[in-house]
Design an enzyme around this catalytic site. Structure first.
Site, short mmCIF file in Angstrom:
data_model
loop_
_atom_site.label_atom_id
_atom_site.label_comp_id
_atom_site.label_asym_id
_atom_site.label_seq_id
_atom_site.Cartn_x
_atom_site.Cartn_y
_atom_site.Cartn_z
N PHE A 123 14.09 17.31 10.34
CA PHE A 123 13.48 18.59 11.57
C PHE A 123 11.60 19.25 10.10
O PHE A 123 11.96 19.66 9.01
CB PHE A 123 14.17 20.35 10.89
CG PHE A 123 13.79 21.49 11.83
CD1 PHE A 123 14.37 21.62 13.12
CD2 PHE A 123 13.02 21.86 10.83
CE1 PHE A 123 13.53 22.58 13.60
CE2 PHE A 123 12.48 23.13 12.13
CZ PHE A 123 12.77 23.13 12.65
N ASP A 208 7.11 16.67 3.59
CA ASP A 208 7.68 18.34 4.02
C ASP A 208 8.61 18.61 2.89
O ASP A 208 9.16 18.62 2.75
CB ASP A 208 8.16 17.93 5.33
CG ASP A 208 8.66 19.48 5.86
OD1 ASP A 208 8.49 20.02 5.19
OD2 ASP A 208 8.60 19.19 7.12
N LYS A 237 7.66 28.79 3.52
CA LYS A 237 8.61 29.71 3.29
C LYS A 237 8.23 29.82 2.30
O LYS A 237 7.73 31.75 2.42
CB LYS A 237 9.97 28.58 3.71
CG LYS A 237 10.04 27.56 5.20
CD LYS A 237 11.73 27.16 4.90
CE LYS A 237 11.88 26.60 6.81
NZ LYS A 237 12.67 27.53 7.61
N1 PLP Z 1 9.65 21.90 7.63
C1 PLP Z 1 11.04 21.97 7.53
C2 PLP Z 1 11.40 20.89 6.37
C3 PLP Z 1 11.61 22.98 7.63
O1 PLP Z 1 12.65 23.31 7.43
C4 PLP Z 1 11.06 23.87 8.81
C5 PLP Z 1 11.47 25.26 8.97
O2 PLP Z 1 12.90 25.74 9.38
C6 PLP Z 1 9.18 24.16 9.16
C7 PLP Z 1 9.21 22.77 8.19
C8 PLP Z 1 9.03 25.19 10.31
O3 PLP Z 1 8.76 26.30 9.68
P1 PLP Z 1 7.69 26.70 10.35
O4 PLP Z 1 9.32 27.72 10.66
O5 PLP Z 1 7.65 27.70 9.56
O6 PLP Z 1 7.09 26.68 11.09
#
Ligand code: PLP
Length: 383
Positions: A123, A208, A237
């Protein structure tokens, strides 16, 4: 105007929050083991954070990226020191998906390639390129670029090498620990192998760390449980503890040019003040170490409760996987024991508490969890 109704909501409206607790409009107090999707890193309404944001808004809240903003430099310097990446460069944006978009664009600029390699259950966000590397059937977009993305089995180095051999991949993108996909931790040898393979075949390695970063795993970044240094790291986050901010950490050999990346709001004064305050508190209160200690404590105690569920995690990023759907258990924890938890798929409870969770708060959760588990598991196992 009505709200566009896309979120399934609990009927609880927080009106106050402090540390690891949230109060609703009726005065009920909840222990927060979810931190609003892993966002609350230093705890709700930390006094240093509150005064940094309110102090900044009374000076300059926002000006665009067309003027000097020394707060960006202060943030980059502090983040470089605390993360061990002081030779990297920082690009600031507003969210995790946006950080990944920029990381993917960068990798594509640098390599001149378009293809991407991602992993099953990944994700990476909900913008179209981020969606394209997300392996979740519920999240699709008409604009997704799936023809450029190959999804490979997690932890499969051989499949990755085969996919890289054609030398068409701009990047391999992987979460420090898979969050939404169910707390899956890459094997250290796998990550180390990815680093070597991306170097060999001229691709970029993007880590990520949007969910697993900012101290949550008991290291500043989850990949720092290994010796790997990725080309690009994405964060969001916990970076702003609730103030929207994201960032891309970029290795020194990648050279910027004017206009290469850009954003209106990214790195604005208020966001920087929030993010600087977060780093100050992470450091002064040793929150990375706390995440490791309390996380280990929680996992050890949870393992003693039952072997019906499996435990996976690092630090305060913990998944409890059950052989049955967890919605009843979560509702019991929330409405009877007043504890927020997260979920992953149908069968996993996901714990992502603020990094300042104390042993006493962990104990409060453990005793409530034992009761809730006893209350719901017997009937669920029968089904
Ligand atoms: N990458 C990861 C690993 C995530 O868990 C998330 C959101 O849960 C995102 C990217 C996307 O982040 P955002 O919701 O701030 O766009």
């Amino acid at each position: 105007m009505k709200l566009f109704d896309v979120y399934p909501l609990f009927d609880i409206a927080p009106v106050k929050a402090k540390g690891c607790y949230v109060w609703d409009s009726e005065g009920t107090k909840y222990l927060d083991l979810y931190g609003g999707h892993a966002v609350i890193s230093i705890g709700h309404s930390h006094p240093h954070y509150v005064s940094a944001i309110s102090g900044q808004v009374s000076k300059v809240g926002f000006y665009s990226n067309s003027v000097q903003n020394p707060l960006q430099n202060e943030l980059a310097e502090k983040l470089g020191k605390i993360s061990g990446y002081d030779d990297y460069q920082l690009f600031l944006c507003n969210s995790g998906a946006e950080a990944n978009e920029n990381a993917i664009k960068l990798a594509s600029f640098v390599t001149g390639r378009k293809k991407l390699i991602a992993y099953k259950k990944a994700f990476h966000g909900r913008t179209s390129a981020a969606v394209a590397v997300t392996d979740n059937p519920k999240i699709v977009s008409p604009a997704n670029e799936t023809e450029n993305v190959i999804f490979l089995p997690f932890n499969d180095l051989e499949a990755t090498e085969t996919a890289l051999q054609s030398e068409q991949a701009a990047a391999v993108i992987i979460e420090g620990i898979q969050g939404v996909g169910g707390i899956n931790i890459p094997d250290p040898q796998f990550l180390e192998g990815l680093k070597a393979l991306t170097e060999k075949y001229g691709s970029m390695l993007i880590l990520d760390e949007v969910q697993s970063g900012y101290g949550r795993s008991g290291r500043f970044f989850a990949h720092q449980h290994t010796a790997v240094k990725p080309d690009i790291i994405t964060v969001a986050k916990g970076m702003g503890n609730g103030f929207p901010i994201g960032g891309v950490l970029i290795q020194p050999e990648i050279k910027p040019w004017p206009g290469m990346l850009g954003t209106t709001f990214g790195g604005n004064h208020l966001a920087c003040a929030a993010a600087i305050a977060v780093l100050d508190v992470i450091q002064s209160e040793n929150l990375v170490q706390n995440a490791e200690e309390i996380g280990n404590y929680l996992m050890e105690k949870l393992a003693g409760i039952s072997d019906v569920f499996q435990i996976r995690g690092e630090g305060l990023m913990i998944g409890l996987e059950f052989p049955f759907p967890v919605s009843e258990l979560r509702k019991n924890l929330l409405f009877k024991h007043k504890i927020f938890t997260g979920v992953s798929g149908q069968n996993m409870i996901r714990l992502l508490p603020p990094l300042c969770l104390s042993k006493g708060e962990a104990d409060a959760f453990l005793s409530a969890f034992k009761k809730a588990f006893a209350e719901v598991s017997a009937s669920l196992m029968e089904k």
